[in-house]
Design a protein around this motif. Structure first.
Motif, PDB file in Angstrom:
ATOM      1  N   TYR A  19       0.913  -1.055  -0.056  1.00 41.84           N
ATOM      2  CA  TYR A  19       0.133  -0.091   0.031  1.00 41.84           C
ATOM      3  C   TYR A  19       0.743   1.307   0.141  1.00 41.84           C
ATOM      4  CZ  TYR A  19      -3.936  -3.004   0.912  1.00 41.84           C
ATOM      5  OH  TYR A  19      -5.061  -4.074   0.630  1.00 41.84           O
ATOM      6  N   SER A  20       0.358   2.182  -0.898  1.00 43.76           N
ATOM      7  CA  SER A  20       1.228   3.498  -0.808  1.00 43.76           C
ATOM      8  C   SER A  20       0.888   4.333   0.421  1.00 43.76           C
ATOM      9  CB  SER A  20       0.776   4.313  -2.141  1.00 43.76           C
ATOM     10  OG  SER A  20      -0.338   4.826  -2.062  1.00 43.76           O
ATOM     11  N   GLY A  21       1.778   5.350   0.490  1.00 42.70           N
ATOM     12  CA  GLY A  21       1.469   6.337   1.801  1.00 42.70           C
ATOM     13  C   GLY A  21       0.120   6.686   1.831  1.00 42.70           C
ATOM     14  N   SER A  22      -0.522   6.807   0.610  1.00 45.57           N
ATOM     15  CA  SER A  22      -2.140   7.663   0.667  1.00 45.57           C
ATOM     16  C   SER A  22      -3.010   6.301   0.657  1.00 45.57           C
ATOM     17  CB  SER A  22      -2.102   8.153  -0.495  1.00 45.57           C
ATOM     18  OG  SER A  22      -2.132   7.419  -1.868  1.00 45.57           O
ATOM     19  N   GLY A  23      -2.348   5.025   1.002  1.00 40.38           N
ATOM     20  CA  GLY A  23      -3.387   3.873   0.982  1.00 40.38           C
ATOM     21  C   GLY A  23      -3.925   3.187  -0.179  1.00 40.38           C
ATOM     22  N   THR A  24      -3.280   3.630  -1.173  1.00 45.85           N
ATOM     23  CA  THR A  24      -3.784   2.947  -2.625  1.00 45.85           C
ATOM     24  C   THR A  24      -2.931   1.507  -2.612  1.00 45.85           C
ATOM     25  OG1 THR A  24      -3.914   4.938  -3.620  1.00 45.85           O
ATOM     26  CG2 THR A  24      -3.509   3.171  -4.919  1.00 45.85           C
ATOM     27  N   ALA A  25      -3.830   0.487  -2.950  1.00 43.46           N
ATOM     28  CA  ALA A  25      -3.277  -0.774  -3.343  1.00 43.46           C
ATOM     29  C   ALA A  25      -2.249  -1.100  -4.418  1.00 43.46           C
ATOM     30  CB  ALA A  25      -4.105  -1.873  -3.353  1.00 43.46           C
ATOM     31  N   PHE A  49      -2.932  -1.353  -9.735  1.00 46.48           N
ATOM     32  CA  PHE A  49      -3.625  -0.325  -8.762  1.00 46.48           C
ATOM     33  C   PHE A  49      -4.639  -0.589  -8.292  1.00 46.48           C
ATOM     34  CE2 PHE A  49      -0.094   1.928 -10.912  1.00 46.48           C
ATOM     35  CZ  PHE A  49       0.824   2.337 -10.023  1.00 46.48           C
ATOM     36  N   LYS A  50      -5.042  -0.219  -7.259  1.00 47.60           N
ATOM     37  CA  LYS A  50      -6.342  -0.120  -6.368  1.00 47.60           C
ATOM     38  C   LYS A  50      -7.108  -1.554  -6.576  1.00 47.60           C
ATOM     39  CE  LYS A  50      -6.965   4.788  -7.778  1.00 47.60           C
ATOM     40  NZ  LYS A  50      -7.682   5.652  -8.500  1.00 47.60           N
ATOM     41  N   GLN A  51      -8.469  -1.671  -7.002  1.00 49.47           N
ATOM     42  CA  GLN A  51      -9.054  -2.886  -6.819  1.00 49.47           C
ATOM     43  C   GLN A  51      -8.319  -4.023  -7.662  1.00 49.47           C
ATOM     44  OE1 GLN A  51     -10.676  -0.080  -7.702  1.00 49.47           O
ATOM     45  NE2 GLN A  51     -12.000   0.374  -6.042  1.00 49.47           N
ATOM     46  N   THR A  52      -7.868  -3.823  -8.983  1.00 52.03           N
ATOM     47  CA  THR A  52      -7.116  -4.525  -9.829  1.00 52.03           C
ATOM     48  C   THR A  52      -6.056  -5.358  -8.969  1.00 52.03           C
ATOM     49  OG1 THR A  52      -7.845  -3.310 -11.666  1.00 52.03           O
ATOM     50  CG2 THR A  52      -6.022  -4.838 -12.016  1.00 52.03           C
ATOM     51  N   ALA A  53      -5.319  -4.303  -8.305  1.00 46.02           N
ATOM     52  CA  ALA A  53      -4.277  -4.704  -7.389  1.00 46.02           C
ATOM     53  C   ALA A  53      -4.761  -5.958  -6.378  1.00 46.02           C
ATOM     54  CB  ALA A  53      -3.361  -3.532  -6.935  1.00 46.02           C
ATOM     55  N   GLU A  54      -5.618  -5.609  -5.657  1.00 44.34           N
ATOM     56  CA  GLU A  54      -6.198  -6.279  -4.545  1.00 44.34           C
ATOM     57  C   GLU A  54      -6.733  -7.729  -5.306  1.00 44.34           C
ATOM     58  OE1 GLU A  54      -8.891  -3.656  -2.634  1.00 44.34           O
ATOM     59  OE2 GLU A  54      -7.442  -3.103  -1.391  1.00 44.34           O
ATOM     60  N   ALA A  55      -7.383  -7.656  -6.245  1.00 45.30           N
ATOM     61  CA  ALA A  55      -7.815  -9.009  -6.991  1.00 45.30           C
ATOM     62  C   ALA A  55      -6.732  -9.757  -7.246  1.00 45.30           C
ATOM     63  CB  ALA A  55      -8.764  -8.418  -8.214  1.00 45.30           C
ATOM     64  N   CYS A  56      -5.884  -9.021  -7.972  1.00 40.21           N
ATOM     65  CA  CYS A  56      -4.354 -10.012  -8.420  1.00 40.21           C
ATOM     66  C   CYS A  56      -3.877 -10.717  -7.287  1.00 40.21           C
ATOM     67  CB  CYS A  56      -3.562  -9.005  -9.053  1.00 40.21           C
ATOM     68  SG  CYS A  56      -3.942  -8.463 -10.728  1.00 40.21           S
TER      69      CYS A  56
END
Length: 134
Positions: A19-25, A49-56
């Motif tokens: 997760y980035s400093g701003s909370g982005t996956a 990034f984001k939802q795609t990152a979490e799904a991967c």
């Protein structure tokens, strides 16, 4: 100007979720893509990034076949030794899971009661260039 990349390959390792400093996956993983007409392969780093990152991170594992659409990005940074390091990444907009997961379900979540006609049975597929749409 156009910068589009389309890849099909297998993961060489499990995705790393951070997760980035701003909370982005953010996930990073490498895909091995065979070279057409050659015995070699290219190993391409992919960033999502984001939802795609979490799904991967949740559903992809080493060896899974994926289709990736995105853009090519080059960059550089200075490492701990003060040397400039250059990077080349595919920034993925879309990641498609191209084969069944171990649970027996297709990646779209649909039941897989029918035999997959594209399942790898170890036999070569004979496709002529005339059959290709491009």
């Amino acid at each position: 100007m156009l910068n589009r990349v389309i890849l099909i390959g297998r993961l060489t390792r499990d995705p790393e979720l951070r997760y980035s400093g701003s909370g982005t996956a953010v996930t990073k993983f490498t895909v091995a893509c065979d070279r057409r007409g050659d015995d070699g392969a290219d190993f391409i780093q992919v960033v999502t990034f984001k939802q795609t990152a979490e799904a991967c991170a949740s559903y992809l594992k080493k060896g899974r076949l994926v289709g990736i659409e995105g853009r090519w990005q080059t960059g550089n940074f200075e490492n701990n030794e003060g040397k400039k390091v250059y990077t080349n990444d595919c920034i993925a907009d879309n990641v498609r899971f191209l084969e069944k997961s171990n649970s027996g379900q297709a990646s779209s979540g649909q039941s897989t009661t029918n035999k997959d006609p594209f399942q790898d049975d170890g036999k070569p597929i004979d496709i002529s260039n005339d059959d290709m749409p491009f």
